[in-house]
Design a protein around this motif. Structure first.
Motif, PDB file in Angstrom:
ATOM      1  N   PHE A 285       2.236  -1.717   4.326  1.00 51.02           N
ATOM      2  CA  PHE A 285       1.988  -2.408   5.590  1.00 51.02           C
ATOM      3  C   PHE A 285       0.572  -2.988   5.651  1.00 51.02           C
ATOM      4  CE2 PHE A 285       4.976   1.054   6.264  1.00 51.02           C
ATOM      5  CZ  PHE A 285       6.033   0.414   6.885  1.00 51.02           C
ATOM      6  N   ILE A 286      -0.387  -2.311   5.037  1.00 48.89           N
ATOM      7  CA  ILE A 286      -1.793  -2.708   5.121  1.00 48.89           C
ATOM      8  C   ILE A 286      -2.211  -3.331   3.801  1.00 48.89           C
ATOM      9  CG2 ILE A 286      -4.133  -1.931   5.613  1.00 48.89           C
ATOM     10  CD1 ILE A 286      -2.953   0.440   7.099  1.00 48.89           C
ATOM     11  N   GLU A 287      -2.428  -4.651   3.797  1.00 48.18           N
ATOM     12  CA  GLU A 287      -2.797  -5.333   2.565  1.00 48.18           C
ATOM     13  C   GLU A 287      -4.156  -4.862   2.051  1.00 48.18           C
ATOM     14  OE1 GLU A 287      -1.603  -6.758   5.184  1.00 48.18           O
ATOM     15  OE2 GLU A 287       0.240  -7.779   4.567  1.00 48.18           O
ATOM     16  N   GLY A 288      -5.072  -4.535   2.986  1.00 51.72           N
ATOM     17  CA  GLY A 288      -6.394  -4.081   2.560  1.00 51.72           C
ATOM     18  C   GLY A 288      -6.326  -2.791   1.759  1.00 51.72           C
ATOM     19  N   LEU A 289      -5.450  -1.863   2.168  1.00 53.03           N
ATOM     20  CA  LEU A 289      -5.292  -0.617   1.428  1.00 53.03           C
ATOM     21  C   LEU A 289      -4.688  -0.881   0.053  1.00 53.03           C
ATOM     22  CD1 LEU A 289      -5.379   2.457   1.283  1.00 53.03           C
ATOM     23  CD2 LEU A 289      -3.163   2.526   2.436  1.00 53.03           C
ATOM     24  N   ARG A 290      -3.722  -1.800  -0.012  1.00 58.75           N
ATOM     25  CA  ARG A 290      -3.127  -2.118  -1.301  1.00 58.75           C
ATOM     26  C   ARG A 290      -4.152  -2.779  -2.226  1.00 58.75           C
ATOM     27  NH1 ARG A 290       2.234  -5.732  -1.421  1.00 58.75           N
ATOM     28  NH2 ARG A 290       2.724  -4.253   0.244  1.00 58.75           N
ATOM     29  N   ILE A 291      -4.995  -3.647  -1.670  1.00 58.02           N
ATOM     30  CA  ILE A 291      -6.043  -4.285  -2.481  1.00 58.02           C
ATOM     31  C   ILE A 291      -7.047  -3.245  -2.962  1.00 58.02           C
ATOM     32  CG2 ILE A 291      -7.961  -5.921  -2.404  1.00 58.02           C
ATOM     33  CD1 ILE A 291      -6.321  -7.609  -0.494  1.00 58.02           C
ATOM     34  N   MET A 292      -7.364  -2.264  -2.103  1.00 60.67           N
ATOM     35  CA  MET A 292      -8.298  -1.217  -2.502  1.00 60.67           C
ATOM     36  C   MET A 292      -7.730  -0.395  -3.659  1.00 60.67           C
ATOM     37  SD  MET A 292      -9.784   2.006  -0.352  1.00 60.67           S
ATOM     38  CE  MET A 292      -8.211   2.873  -0.552  1.00 60.67           C
ATOM     39  N   LEU A 293      -6.462   0.009  -3.558  1.00 56.27           N
ATOM     40  CA  LEU A 293      -5.825   0.766  -4.641  1.00 56.27           C
ATOM     41  C   LEU A 293      -5.717  -0.078  -5.901  1.00 56.27           C
ATOM     42  CD1 LEU A 293      -2.966   2.532  -2.635  1.00 56.27           C
ATOM     43  CD2 LEU A 293      -5.159   3.499  -3.352  1.00 56.27           C
ATOM     44  N   LEU A 294      -5.447  -1.363  -5.729  1.00 56.42           N
ATOM     45  CA  LEU A 294      -5.345  -2.250  -6.880  1.00 56.42           C
ATOM     46  C   LEU A 294      -6.691  -2.447  -7.561  1.00 56.42           C
ATOM     47  CD1 LEU A 294      -3.509  -4.041  -8.559  1.00 56.42           C
ATOM     48  CD2 LEU A 294      -3.922  -5.898  -6.944  1.00 56.42           C
ATOM     49  N   SER A 295      -7.764  -2.534  -6.767  1.00 53.90           N
ATOM     50  CA  SER A 295      -9.101  -2.679  -7.355  1.00 53.90           C
ATOM     51  C   SER A 295      -9.498  -1.437  -8.145  1.00 53.90           C
ATOM     52  CB  SER A 295     -10.128  -2.957  -6.252  1.00 53.90           C
ATOM     53  OG  SER A 295     -10.198  -1.869  -5.339  1.00 53.90           O
ATOM     54  N   ILE A 296      -9.098  -0.261  -7.658  1.00 57.86           N
ATOM     55  CA  ILE A 296      -9.363   0.972  -8.418  1.00 57.86           C
ATOM     56  C   ILE A 296      -8.575   0.964  -9.720  1.00 57.86           C
ATOM     57  CG2 ILE A 296      -9.120   3.481  -8.381  1.00 57.86           C
ATOM     58  CD1 ILE A 296      -9.604   3.411  -5.394  1.00 57.86           C
ATOM     59  N   LYS A 297      -7.337   0.493  -9.661  1.00 53.19           N
ATOM     60  CA  LYS A 297      -6.519   0.420 -10.872  1.00 53.19           C
ATOM     61  C   LYS A 297      -7.101  -0.568 -11.862  1.00 53.19           C
ATOM     62  CE  LYS A 297      -1.782  -0.415 -12.418  1.00 53.19           C
ATOM     63  NZ  LYS A 297      -0.391  -0.776 -11.986  1.00 53.19           N
ATOM     64  N   GLN A 298      -7.603  -1.698 -11.375  1.00 56.65           N
ATOM     65  CA  GLN A 298      -8.207  -2.688 -12.261  1.00 56.65           C
ATOM     66  C   GLN A 298      -9.519  -2.197 -12.873  1.00 56.65           C
ATOM     67  OE1 GLN A 298      -5.317  -4.665 -12.477  1.00 56.65           O
ATOM     68  NE2 GLN A 298      -6.819  -6.246 -12.835  1.00 56.65           N
ATOM     69  N   SER A 299     -10.140  -1.198 -12.241  1.00 57.28           N
ATOM     70  CA  SER A 299     -11.422  -0.670 -12.731  1.00 57.28           C
ATOM     71  C   SER A 299     -11.250   0.635 -13.496  1.00 57.28           C
ATOM     72  CB  SER A 299     -12.377  -0.456 -11.546  1.00 57.28           C
ATOM     73  OG  SER A 299     -12.482  -1.590 -10.731  1.00 57.28           O
ATOM     74  N   LYS A 300     -10.032   0.914 -13.955  1.00 56.93           N
ATOM     75  CA  LYS A 300      -9.778   2.211 -14.582  1.00 56.93           C
ATOM     76  C   LYS A 300     -10.582   2.406 -15.863  1.00 56.93           C
ATOM     77  CE  LYS A 300      -5.573   0.341 -16.696  1.00 56.93           C
ATOM     78  NZ  LYS A 300      -4.094   0.485 -16.792  1.00 56.93           N
ATOM     79  N   LYS A 301     -10.841   1.335 -16.603  1.00 52.88           N
ATOM     80  CA  LYS A 301     -11.630   1.481 -17.826  1.00 52.88           C
ATOM     81  C   LYS A 301     -13.050   1.922 -17.506  1.00 52.88           C
ATOM     82  CE  LYS A 301      -9.070  -1.840 -20.671  1.00 52.88           C
ATOM     83  NZ  LYS A 301      -9.155  -3.085 -21.471  1.00 52.88           N
ATOM     84  N   MET A 302     -13.640   1.299 -16.496  1.00 56.25           N
ATOM     85  CA  MET A 302     -14.999   1.667 -16.112  1.00 56.25           C
ATOM     86  C   MET A 302     -15.040   3.070 -15.527  1.00 56.25           C
ATOM     87  SD  MET A 302     -18.177   0.928 -15.993  1.00 56.25           S
ATOM     88  CE  MET A 302     -18.142  -0.818 -16.450  1.00 56.25           C
ATOM     89  N   LEU A 303     -14.033   3.450 -14.764  1.00 57.05           N
ATOM     90  CA  LEU A 303     -14.002   4.787 -14.182  1.00 57.05           C
ATOM     91  C   LEU A 303     -13.808   5.852 -15.263  1.00 57.05           C
ATOM     92  CD1 LEU A 303     -11.838   4.108 -11.002  1.00 57.05           C
ATOM     93  CD2 LEU A 303     -14.312   4.367 -11.150  1.00 57.05           C
TER      94      LEU A 303
END
Length: 420
Positions: A285-303
């Motif tokens: 329902f909340i696009e901002g939350l999905r973008i936040m989770l997606l940004s964490i997924k895209q940064s998995k190498k750095m994390l």
């Protein structure tokens, strides 16, 4: 053969020498002749229906040996022209790298946004029977809140049940603490925990059981109606749902035996608490939350790199403080590693701290190193979030313009734009 070569590109005439074009023999212009399809024998001019602005840079490459392009031209269009002229990008000037290769990351981000937000995944079933149609409707009801009003209402109800289940767990924890303070239980600590965790006679236990039944039914229906079981088990939330359901059954079975081991009983209850992860379904329902989770997924190498460096650094600082503060709280190596991680993450509980001057210096270096260590991945995640959110808004605007154009062709009524 003429030494002077006249080339007409997109209506604009360019004049050069044939010796200039022969500097790079593996390119298209080096192999043109009077017998090729681009040559007009009447005017003795080579005609190419291509972009003249980009060709100016191409011709300069033959003259100077350096490949440069104007930054106000689309990089994808430049690549198409380079491919046509059969020129390698190996000689591209360093000053043009930034905007020429930045389009790759931009296109990758756009593809990610398009896949996660705007491309609906097709759920294909192996048959078209009436049972399959029913399964498809149930699957859309449980997985796609935007498919119908009933699906939207169900998702709201489901999230409310998740909130109630979490609230019940919190109340149970408060009741345990209050009961232990009053001393109402004469049982041992193990018996008291078992009694609290398996107490289903009061209203809290009834509400908890109702929530668990709803979770079990919902997970079972989604697993039964999912068209691709393999993709179902690839989802982290689906795995959490299954583990929590298994934990519910294990918790009830273990609770039926009073002589059960306390550790195993507590472990099964912890699996039940995993149902709190279902709250992340709000991302539907909340696009901002999905973008936040997606940004964490895209940064998995750095994390992952952050975790690796953090572990290595904790070992180094932990062993160092262990040697320096051997006679104090750091006599245990585990305590030393624990202190190093707490210090580098800037938490600093203060339960363990160095008392010597040398130990304090090491602590200062450890804390400073932790600040620099944590700032880098946080900046990467924040940058990915900003980039994804920006591309999402651009994609929304583009879809809005497409809808506006379609509406204008079908109906000439005034179209009121939507602000994003």
């Amino acid at each position: 053969m003429f030494e002077k070569v006249i080339i007409n590109v997109g209506g604009q005439t360019f004049i050069t020498k044939r010796s200039t074009l022969h500097r790079y023999p593996d390119t298209k212009l080096a192999n043109i002749s009077e017998t090729c399809d681009y040559f007009d024998k009447t005017t003795e001019v080579y005609y190419f229906d291509r972009n003249p602005l980009i060709f100016q840079s191409v011709l300069d490459y033959y003259r100077t040996g350096k490949l440069h392009f104007l930054s106000n031209i689309c990089a994808e269009q430049i690549r198409e022209e380079i491919e046509f002229w059969e020129i390698s990008t190996a000689d591209l000037g360093p000053c043009c790298w930034k905007y020429f290769y930045a389009v790759d990351s931009d296109l990758k981000t756009c593809n990610v946004i398009d896949t996660y937000f705007f491309h609906k995944k097709c759920s294909l079933y192996s048959s078209t029977s009436s049972l399959t149609k029913v399964k498809s409707k149930i699957w859309n009801l449980l997985e796609s809140p935007g498919s119908s009003k009933i699906a939207f209402v169900w998702q709201i109800f489901y999230l409310c049940v998740v909130c109630i289940a979490i609230l019940v767990s919190i109340i149970q924890s408060f009741e345990l603490s209050r009961t232990e303070m009053k001393g109402d239980y004469n049982e041992t600590s193990e018996e008291g925990i078992t009694k609290r965790l398996s107490d289903h006679d009061n209203w809290i236990g009834v509400v908890s059981n109702v929530c668990i039944v709803i979770f079990i039914l919902e997970t079972s229906l989604r697993l039964a109606t999912c068209p691709c079981k393999f993709n179902f088990f690839l989802s982290f939330l689906n795995v959490v749902d299954i583990v929590s359901v298994v934990g519910c059954f294990a918790h009830v079975i273990v609770g039926a035996f009073p002589d059960s081991n306390e550790a195993f009983f507590t472990f099964t209850y912890a699996l039940v608490i995993l149902q709190g992860f279902r709250f992340f379904r709000l991302e539907r329902f909340i696009e901002g939350l999905r973008i936040m989770l997606l940004s964490i997924k895209q940064s998995k190498k750095m994390l992952c790199l952050l975790i690796l460096i953090l572990l290595i650094s904790s070992i180094i600082f932990g062993m160092t403080i262990h040697i320096v503060e051997m006679n104090g709280d750091f006599a245990d190596a585990i305590n030393s590693f624990y202190w190093a991680i707490i210090t580098m993450t800037t938490i600093g509980y203060g339960d363990i701290y160095p008392k010597t001057k040398c130990g304090q210096i090491i602590a200062s270096v450890c804390a400073t190193f932790g600040l620099f260590l944590l700032s880098m991945p946080i900046a990467v995640v924040a940058n990915n979030f900003t980039d994804l959110n920006k591309r999402y808004c651009e994609h929304q605007c583009h879809l809005h313009q497409q809808k506006k154009s379609t509406w204008g062709r079908n109906d000439k009524k005034e179209f009121i734009p939507i602000k994003y």
